[in-house]
Design an enzyme around this catalytic site. Structure first.
Site, PDB file in Angstrom:
ATOM      1  N   ASN A   1      42.795  40.116  40.224  1.00  0.00           N
ATOM      2  CA  ASN A   1      42.026  39.429  41.292  1.00  0.00           C
ATOM      3  C   ASN A   1      42.345  39.685  42.619  1.00  0.00           C
ATOM      4  O   ASN A   1      41.843  38.953  43.394  1.00  0.00           O
ATOM      5  CB  ASN A   1      41.745  38.061  40.684  1.00  0.00           C
ATOM      6  CG  ASN A   1      43.130  37.202  40.653  1.00  0.00           C
ATOM      7  OD1 ASN A   1      44.315  37.978  41.081  1.00  0.00           O
ATOM      8  ND2 ASN A   1      43.414  35.993  40.545  1.00  0.00           N
ATOM      9  N   TYR A   2      43.381  40.211  43.040  1.00  0.00           N
ATOM     10  CA  TYR A   2      43.709  40.466  44.400  1.00  0.00           C
ATOM     11  C   TYR A   2      42.682  41.279  45.282  1.00  0.00           C
ATOM     12  O   TYR A   2      42.295  42.407  44.532  1.00  0.00           O
ATOM     13  CB  TYR A   2      45.194  41.047  44.438  1.00  0.00           C
ATOM     14  CG  TYR A   2      46.301  40.164  44.064  1.00  0.00           C
ATOM     15  CD1 TYR A   2      46.211  39.195  43.718  1.00  0.00           C
ATOM     16  CD2 TYR A   2      47.607  41.040  44.094  1.00  0.00           C
ATOM     17  CE1 TYR A   2      47.302  38.279  43.572  1.00  0.00           C
ATOM     18  CE2 TYR A   2      48.631  40.125  43.604  1.00  0.00           C
ATOM     19  CZ  TYR A   2      48.669  38.665  43.449  1.00  0.00           C
ATOM     20  OH  TYR A   2      49.619  37.919  42.848  1.00  0.00           O
ATOM     21  N   GLY A   3      42.110  40.723  46.086  1.00  0.00           N
ATOM     22  CA  GLY A   3      40.908  41.537  46.817  1.00  0.00           C
ATOM     23  C   GLY A   3      39.614  41.803  45.778  1.00  0.00           C
ATOM     24  O   GLY A   3      39.034  42.534  46.196  1.00  0.00           O
ATOM     25  N   ASP A   4      39.664  40.882  44.886  1.00  0.00           N
ATOM     26  CA  ASP A   4      38.742  40.944  43.859  1.00  0.00           C
ATOM     27  C   ASP A   4      38.445  42.423  43.277  1.00  0.00           C
ATOM     28  O   ASP A   4      37.592  42.948  43.062  1.00  0.00           O
ATOM     29  CB  ASP A   4      37.345  40.544  44.434  1.00  0.00           C
ATOM     30  CG  ASP A   4      36.949  39.406  45.128  1.00  0.00           C
ATOM     31  OD1 ASP A   4      37.599  38.315  44.290  1.00  0.00           O
ATOM     32  OD2 ASP A   4      36.190  39.032  46.168  1.00  0.00           O
TER      33      ASP A   4
END
Length: 307
Positions: free
Chosen positions: A50-53
């Site tokens: 989920n980092y930076g989608d």
């Protein structure tokens, strides 16, 4: 660089947190940070789906082409996914979907350390461990870990794993000189259970870099500058700066910097394996690596607990 163990994995004692990639910095800047980390001897890279989608994993997948074997690559699943509008969770069905998506984004055939990002009370830990065991046996994952687990949750997970099955090798929680509570909670539990401990936010979102000033606006471009005003007021309190100034004096009396103290304190604690710090420039990575050499003795550790 000195290395330590996470299960069967050997990792650099300073790791690179990849939470800025695809969010605060673009792919070109990310490449510079990763190149700087590898040049400085960092071999442990930690990201999440989920980092930076998902862009953090995508950037790393492209940037590490041709040099994947130089790094121990960790990622996480189960945290808040804005594309889903919810947390991913830790159900077996979701785990099977999430791991394949991460493998595609990372352009790799295996994840070295696959971690549950946040606890999922809707799924029994036994079901989660069973699904993760399948991934290890299939060769998609080498070791498994958890994040944001309390001492009680670690104990329940240890009691739930099936005989002969894979078990958690690590726990990744927030721990720093400004947020030291886990030193008395999950950290000793991890040591008892034989888990490697991976502290995140070791610099307390930059507050332990020495770049912040009392009653001044946060530096432009810093993580804190993007916080809501009420959080800035709460976190950048006089009490916080009193603590930072006391820690700075403690370090300077010993010919060291605040940054060295932040890393040295963590690396002096058992069973810390690697201190993962985010970075938005190669200079930040190099500074973090250079700060790793201080190992506090028992007397110094005791003094810090009394401050």
């Amino acid at each position: 660089m000195e290395t330590r163990r996470i299960g069967s994995l050997e990792v650099s004692v300073v790791g690179l947190g990849c939470n800025n990639f695809g969010g605060r910095i673009d792919e070109t800047a990310t490449r510079g940070v990763v190149d700087g980390a590898l040049d400085a001897g960092v071999t442990f890279l930690d990201t999440a789906d989920n980092y930076g989608d998902g862009r953090s994993e995508e950037f790393l997948g492209r940037i590490l082409q041709g040099r994947r074997d130089r790094v121990v690559l960790a990622t996480k699943f189960g945290g808040m996914r804005h594309d889903l509008g919810r947390e991913g969770g830790a159900s077996p069905a979701y785990i099977r979907e999430a791991v394949d998506a991460s493998l595609r984004r990372l352009r790799t055939d295996r994840i070295d350390l696959y971690q549950l990002h946040t606890p999922d009370d809707a799924t029994t830990i036994g079901d989660t461990l069973g699904a993760l065991d399948e991934l290890v046996r299939a060769g998609k994952v080498r070791e498994i870990g958890c994040s944001n687990f309390s001492a009680a949750r670690l104990a329940r997970a240890d009691a739930a794993f099936a005989q002969g099955a894979v078990r958690f090798a690590s726990v990744q929680n927030e721990l720093s000189l400004l947020e030291p509570g886990d030193k008395y909670a999950a950290l000793p539990a991890a040591e008892r259970l034989g888990l490697a401990y991976i502290p995140y936010f070791p610099l307390a979102s930059g507050l332990l870099t020495g770049k912040f000033r009392r009653r001044e606006a946060p530096p432009a471009g810093s993580r804190v500058a993007g916080w809501p005003a009420d959080r800035i007021a709460r976190e950048l309190s006089d009490e916080t700066f009193d603590r930072v100034e006391a820690l700075t004096s403690f370090a300077e009396r010993r010919g060291r910097s605040l940054l060295e103290l932040a890393f040295g304190w963590l690396l002096s604690l058992r069973p810390v394996a690697s201190v993962i710090a985010g970075a938005t420039s190669p200079d930040q990575v190099r500074a973090n690596v250079e700060a790793r050499t201080w190992r506090l003795d028992e007397a110094e550790l005791t003094l810090l607990t009394r401050m």
